[in-house]
Design an enzyme around this catalytic site. Structure first.
Site, PDB file in Angstrom:
ATOM      1  CG  ASP A 111      -5.728   9.250   6.263  1.00 42.62           C
ATOM      2  OD1 ASP A 111      -5.432   9.543   7.429  1.00 42.62           O
ATOM      3  OD2 ASP A 111      -6.360  10.027   5.515  1.00 42.62           O
TER       4      ASP A 111
ATOM      5  CG  PHE B  22      -3.975  16.369   0.741  1.00 40.03           C
ATOM      6  CD1 PHE B  22      -5.102  15.719   1.182  1.00 40.03           C
ATOM      7  CD2 PHE B  22      -3.521  16.135  -0.543  1.00 40.03           C
ATOM      8  CE1 PHE B  22      -5.786  14.851   0.349  1.00 40.03           C
ATOM      9  CE2 PHE B  22      -4.196  15.281  -1.382  1.00 40.03           C
ATOM     10  CZ  PHE B  22      -5.334  14.640  -0.939  1.00 40.03           C
TER      11      PHE B  22
ATOM     12  CD  GLU C 156      -3.174   0.538   0.315  1.00 45.01           C
ATOM     13  OE1 GLU C 156      -2.670   1.322  -0.506  1.00 45.01           O
ATOM     14  OE2 GLU C 156      -4.380   0.505   0.559  1.00 45.01           O
ATOM     15  CG  ASP C 157      -0.776   4.678  -1.873  1.00 37.56           C
ATOM     16  OD1 ASP C 157      -1.538   3.934  -1.217  1.00 37.56           O
ATOM     17  OD2 ASP C 157      -1.214   5.607  -2.581  1.00 37.56           O
TER      18      ASP C 157
ATOM     19  NE  ARG D 251      -3.660   8.028  -9.480  1.00 39.95           N
ATOM     20  CZ  ARG D 251      -4.291   7.616  -8.383  1.00 39.95           C
ATOM     21  NH1 ARG D 251      -3.596   7.267  -7.329  1.00 39.95           N
ATOM     22  NH2 ARG D 251      -5.605   7.571  -8.341  1.00 39.95           N
TER      23      ARG D 251
END
Ligand code: PRP
Length: 184
Positions: free
Chosen positions: A100, A149, A96-97, A162
């Site tokens: 959160d 963010f 997973e990147d 991205r």
């Protein structure tokens, strides 16, 4: 963009460390790296190539979405694309990147755990622990993200940014008054 948070060099060092940790744990056991699209595409490519050539490694992908185009997580995870191959009896590492609120990784743990893998672990480049809604386990953790963010290296804002080779903080006026929740 406001500022680079983690440079391409820092990311590369982190991915190399994660690869060493995985290689140490699995030694001669074959591993299935299971990338979570779209965010994990660059991490998958780099991590897979950073593993030692003598570690038998297969790759597969699934796709989930928890945010759609909104800025905040809906808390609802949808499976958009399932794995191509069965995970039964395999040593699966979810790649997973970012984690959160944790609901996406929790969903994947639950989904894949029911399919009888030989083992199930997770490798996450960015941990953002500030709004966690579940105590999901992260076995291989890269970097702790600041509470802001983040875009780049697979992470997007409304499908933009991205392809940046680094991780950067998004200018706050892009999403003013919408909080700091991560869309990944
Ligand atoms: C992002 C990210 C993770 C998830 C993490 O995916 O890639 O999969 O959100 O968020 P959580 O811990 O709050 O559940 P997203 O749904 O934005 O899709 P994408 O990977 O295609 O950008």
């Amino acid at each position: 963009m406001e500022a680079i948070v983690f440079s391409a060099e820092e990311i590369a060092l982190t991915v190399a460390r994660l690869a060493r940790e995985i290689a140490n744990d699995f030694t001669s056991r074959p591993v299935l790296l299971l990338g979570v699209l779209k965010g994990a595409l660059f991490l998958m490519a780099d991590l897979a190539r950073a593993l030692p050539p003598d570690l038998e490694t297969a790759i597969d992908f699934l796709a989930v979405s928890s945010y759609g185009n909104s800025h905040r997580s809906s808390g609802e995870v949808r499976l958009l694309k399932d794995t191509s191959e069965s995970v039964e009896g395999k040593h699966v590492v979810i790649v997973e990147d970012i984690v959160d609120n944790g609901l996406t990784l929790q969903y994947l743990h639950d989904l894949l755990g029911r399919r009888n893998p030989a083992s199930l672990s997770s490798c996450v480049l960015l941990d953002k622990p500030y709004r966690r809604r579940t105590d999901v386990r992260i076995d291989y953790r890269g970097l702790v993200a600041p509470d802001t963010f983040i875009v780049g290296y697979g992470l997007d804002y409304q499908e933009k940014f991205r392809s940046l080779p680094y991780l950067a903080k998004l200018r706050s006026r892009v999403f003013e008054d919408q909080g700091t929740g991560q869309i990944g």
